[in-house]
Design an enzyme around this catalytic site. Structure first.
Site, PDB file in Angstrom:
ATOM      1  N   ASN A   2      -6.012   1.425  -3.148  1.00 41.63           N
ATOM      2  CA  ASN A   2      -5.950   0.327  -4.110  1.00 41.63           C
ATOM      3  C   ASN A   2      -6.083  -0.983  -3.336  1.00 41.63           C
ATOM      4  OD1 ASN A   2      -4.942  -1.799  -5.788  1.00 41.63           O
ATOM      5  ND2 ASN A   2      -3.969  -0.279  -7.100  1.00 41.63           N
ATOM      6  N   ARG A  11      -6.144 -18.505  -1.328  1.00 39.99           N
ATOM      7  CA  ARG A  11      -6.768 -19.597  -0.569  1.00 39.99           C
ATOM      8  C   ARG A  11      -8.081 -20.065  -1.191  1.00 39.99           C
ATOM      9  NH1 ARG A  11      -6.053 -21.077   4.948  1.00 39.99           N
ATOM     10  NH2 ARG A  11      -7.193 -23.036   5.210  1.00 39.99           N
ATOM     11  N   HIS A  35      -6.974  -2.547 -10.123  1.00 34.96           N
ATOM     12  CA  HIS A  35      -6.176  -2.677 -11.345  1.00 34.96           C
ATOM     13  C   HIS A  35      -6.293  -4.126 -11.825  1.00 34.96           C
ATOM     14  CE1 HIS A  35      -2.261  -1.414 -13.580  1.00 34.96           C
ATOM     15  NE2 HIS A  35      -2.820  -2.449 -14.196  1.00 34.96           N
ATOM     16  N   HIS A  94      -5.385 -11.077  -9.139  1.00 39.39           N
ATOM     17  CA  HIS A  94      -5.857 -10.421  -7.912  1.00 39.39           C
ATOM     18  C   HIS A  94      -7.303  -9.970  -8.122  1.00 39.39           C
ATOM     19  CE1 HIS A  94      -4.120  -7.182 -10.303  1.00 39.39           C
ATOM     20  NE2 HIS A  94      -2.897  -7.546  -9.994  1.00 39.39           N
ATOM     21  N   GLU A 107      -7.798   1.126 -13.005  1.00 36.21           N
ATOM     22  CA  GLU A 107      -6.537   1.235 -13.733  1.00 36.21           C
ATOM     23  C   GLU A 107      -6.358   0.019 -14.625  1.00 36.21           C
ATOM     24  OE1 GLU A 107      -3.894   3.422 -10.227  1.00 36.21           O
ATOM     25  OE2 GLU A 107      -3.502   1.334 -10.760  1.00 36.21           O
ATOM     26  N   HIS A 148       2.366   4.820  -6.713  1.00 38.00           N
ATOM     27  CA  HIS A 148       3.308   3.697  -6.769  1.00 38.00           C
ATOM     28  C   HIS A 148       4.401   3.883  -5.717  1.00 38.00           C
ATOM     29  CE1 HIS A 148       4.167  -0.009  -9.079  1.00 38.00           C
ATOM     30  NE2 HIS A 148       5.345   0.108  -8.482  1.00 38.00           N
ATOM     31  N   ASP A 149       4.353   3.018  -4.722  1.00 42.23           N
ATOM     32  CA  ASP A 149       5.339   2.969  -3.634  1.00 42.23           C
ATOM     33  C   ASP A 149       5.326   4.189  -2.718  1.00 42.23           C
ATOM     34  OD1 ASP A 149       6.062   0.478  -4.453  1.00 42.23           O
ATOM     35  OD2 ASP A 149       7.959   1.061  -5.362  1.00 42.23           O
ATOM     36  N   GLY A 189      -1.764   1.323  -2.494  1.00 45.48           N
ATOM     37  CA  GLY A 189      -2.252  -0.006  -2.203  1.00 45.48           C
ATOM     38  C   GLY A 189      -1.299  -0.842  -1.378  1.00 45.48           C
ATOM     39  N   HIS A 190      -0.188  -1.247  -1.971  1.00 40.56           N
ATOM     40  CA  HIS A 190       0.707  -2.231  -1.348  1.00 40.56           C
ATOM     41  C   HIS A 190       1.156  -1.794   0.039  1.00 40.56           C
ATOM     42  CE1 HIS A 190       3.599  -5.558  -1.348  1.00 40.56           C
ATOM     43  NE2 HIS A 190       4.434  -4.707  -0.780  1.00 40.56           N
TER      44      HIS A 190
END
Length: 238
Positions: A7, A18, A43, A50, A70, A191-192, A214-215
């Site tokens: 992701n 920026r 997503h 984003h 997503e 997720h996570d 992703g994160h």
């Protein structure tokens, strides 16, 4: 082999902070593919904080691995975006307005009729459909009744509880995965998930086809580099 879909939302977040086009979202996606990722996930949200809608068109025209979009199918702009780009997969997520990140799955029982209509719409355009759900057997079973191809298990609870008691943390997910197999659904998760908890999840969840990360992956890449990070995530999935 469970596929890794990266992701890239966080790359777009950094770019947007920026202005301009640094880092380049498309170039990052192509690098992820070169380094071994089997899919790219985005997503987009209505405020384009984003991923921008134009990013989806740019990515669709260039990437060669599976493309997973997503989002909230209650937003007509999202539906139009997906239909215009015909990704390999659309993942239906019940986002609320202004929500920072996804934090719950669909109530597939109370939304069965609506989800059935949306699943049919996307499948009629040749798009594989996955529904984002919590690890609850009844929700998995009701998801199957919509005609969806897959579900994606929402794994935040697993990630939160993993450091305290990993066996207990994964229990409901194992049950949900078994139920998915019983009712003929493909299984994704996300997720996570990270380098600490991913391997255990993979080893204990039957039929896991794909994870979307992703994160944590992008954060790890700040320290390890993108190529090494993807290599380590892929190793967790072997």
């Amino acid at each position: 082999m469970t596929k890794l879909s990266v992701n890239i939302n966080k790359i777009a977040t950094l770019r947007n902070s920026r202005g301009g086009n640094v880092p380049n979202v498309l170039e990052t996606a192509l690098a992820c593919e070169r380094f071994g990722a089997e899919g790219i996930t985005v997503h987009p949200r209505p405020d384009e904080r984003h991923i921008r809608y134009q990013d989806v068109y740019d990515l669709k025209s260039k990437i060669s691995t599976e493309f997973n979009i997503e989002g909230n199918c209650r937003e007509q702009k999202f539906v139009d975006l997906v239909l215009a780009n015909t990704p390999a997969q659309v993942t239906l997520v019940p986002d609320e307005q202004g929500q920072i990140t996804s934090n719950h799955g669909w109530d597939t029982i109370n939304n069965r009729d609506y989800l059935s209509q949306m699943v049919k719409l996307f499948k009629n355009h040749g798009i594989r459909v996955s529904i984002f759900v919590d690890p609850v057997e009844d929700m998995v079973e009701a998801a199957a009744e919509t005609g969806t191809d897959r579900i994606e298990l929402y794994t935040e609870a697993y990630a939160t509880d993993f450091p305290k008691n990993k066996e207990q943390a994964i229990e409901s997910y194992v049950k949900a995965a078994i139920k998915a197999q019983e009712v003929g659904l493909g299984l994704n998760a996300g997720h996570d998930l990270d380098l600490n908890n991913l391997q255990y999840f993979k080893q204990n969840i039957p039929g896991l086809l794909e994870v979307s990360i992703g994160h944590a992956l992008i954060a790890d890449a700040l320290y390890l580099g993108l190529e090494e990070t993807i290599k380590r995530y892929l190793a967790c999935l072997k």
